[in-house]
Design an enzyme around this catalytic site. Structure first.
Site, mmCIF file in Angstrom:
data_model
loop_
_atom_site.group_PDB
_atom_site.id
_atom_site.type_symbol
_atom_site.label_atom_id
_atom_site.label_comp_id
_atom_site.label_asym_id
_atom_site.label_seq_id
_atom_site.Cartn_x
_atom_site.Cartn_y
_atom_site.Cartn_z
ATOM 1 N N GLU A 1 55.848 52.234 106.864
ATOM 2 C CA GLU A 1 54.784 52.115 105.873
ATOM 3 C C GLU A 1 54.904 50.827 105.065
ATOM 4 O O GLU A 1 55.795 50.694 104.231
ATOM 5 C CB GLU A 1 54.801 53.305 104.916
ATOM 6 C CG GLU A 1 53.651 53.253 103.928
ATOM 7 C CD GLU A 1 53.560 54.471 103.031
ATOM 8 O OE1 GLU A 1 52.510 54.642 102.381
ATOM 9 O OE2 GLU A 1 54.535 55.244 102.965
ATOM 10 N N GLU B 1 47.498 61.054 100.196
ATOM 11 C CA GLU B 1 48.617 60.652 99.342
ATOM 12 C C GLU B 1 48.095 59.962 98.077
ATOM 13 O O GLU B 1 48.195 58.746 97.916
ATOM 14 C CB GLU B 1 49.600 59.741 100.097
ATOM 15 C CG GLU B 1 50.933 59.687 99.370
ATOM 16 C CD GLU B 1 51.919 58.751 100.026
ATOM 17 O OE1 GLU B 1 53.108 59.091 100.057
ATOM 18 O OE2 GLU B 1 51.521 57.663 100.480
#
Length: 309
Positions: A189, A284
């Protein structure tokens, strides 16, 4: 096995979960909270997280999952799954299987994610990372997870960027050797939280995935972070598409639900649908509103953004 075949197999459960629908009768959670009749599933496979609907469903994560299912969601994600008790991991996995839902990412967190670590090439950091990869296999089995987030840590300012990149690639190759036999995919990420983070852009992550050359090393394309760091969201997504295995959501500014910022999520979801993406889209982000009303606003925001057909 070819990396694309490996990835497609990892998302088969998600395809069946998306097809799982049908109305459910209204009922009660374990704490007595009334749940409404089930809503239809979404066009895309959105995944809420622990706490996102606690005012509506209570503090028990299992009750929250039931509530999510009743609202039409067919996946969850849980960054902290690795730190939950094994018995709870199994309960979550069993409930997801019973409801026809899918587990999204958890984080392979060895405690070094937010400091200088893998970029240094030091054996102590590599050993800790590999130990956590091995522990993650048991967690993934219990909750039937296919993806786990990896963050290489901060820059090592004393080393040239090329050497740091090589150190990260070496560590990730060894991690992939552990994860690949079980089919667990680490998704790297790139983040925007601080300029000290080594992994910042999708194209940088694409280069690293190509160098690692494993079906267990792919990209987590977090739209919020990519908007902050580079913009150019859809073209960059398309350029890196072959290495993207997982997508996360958050509007900018604020990192809240779609419709609270500048990102045209309806257009992005439509683009992903047209590309045939059947994977998870992790929610998220926080809730812009408070209490039950704020939680209902999150659900409405996804209904609105998902209404692209």
């Amino acid at each position: 096995m070819e990396r694309r075949t490996f990835l497609q197999q990892g998302t088969l459960a998600g395809i069946s979960a998306l097809a799982f629908g049908g109305a459910q009768a209204a009922g009660k959670t374990a704490n007595g909270t009334t749940t409404p009749a089930a809503e239809k599933t979404f066009n895309m496979n959105y995944a809420p997280h622990d706490g996102m609907f606690k005012n509506s469903a209570g503090d028990d994560f299992l009750d929250q999952i039931r509530f999510m299912h009743d609202q039409g969601f067919r996946s969850i994600e849980d960054n902290g799954m690795l730190k939950r008790e094994p018995a709870m991991q199994e309960k979550i996995g069993n409930l997801l299987a019973k409801l026809g839902m899918q587990m999204g990412v958890f984080v392979i967190d060895s405690g070094d994610n937010w400091k200088v670590s893998l970029t240094t090439g030091k054996q102590e950091f590599v050993d800790t990372f590999l130990k956590t990869c091995k522990a993650s296999l048991d967690t993934a089995k219990r909750c039937n997870a296919k993806w786990a987030t990896v963050v290489p840590g901060f820059f090592e300012r004393k080393l040239p960027i090329g050497v740091q990149t090589g150190n990260v690639i070496d560590a990730l190759r060894r991690g992939a050797e552990i994860l690949e036999p079980q089919g667990l995919v680490m998704v790297l990420e790139p983040l925007s939280d601080t300029p000290e983070l080594f992994l910042r852009t999708a194209d940088q992550t694409y280069e690293i995935c190509r160098a690692v050359n494993s079906p267990s090393c792919k990209i987590l394309y977090d739209i919020y972070h990519m908007q902050r760091n580079t913009g150019h969201l859809i073209p960059m997504m398309d350029m890196c598409w072959d290495e993207i295995a997982y997508i996360q959501i958050g509007d900018n500014p604020g990192r809240k639900e779609p419709g609270t910022g500048e990102i045209n999520y309806k257009n992005i979801f439509k683009h992903l649908h047209e590309k045939g993406y059947k994977g998870v889209l992790g929610m998220e982000h926080g809730n812009s509103g408070q209490g039950k009303e704020g939680e209902l606003a999150v659900i409405k925001a996804y209904r609105d953004s998902d209404n692209f057909l």
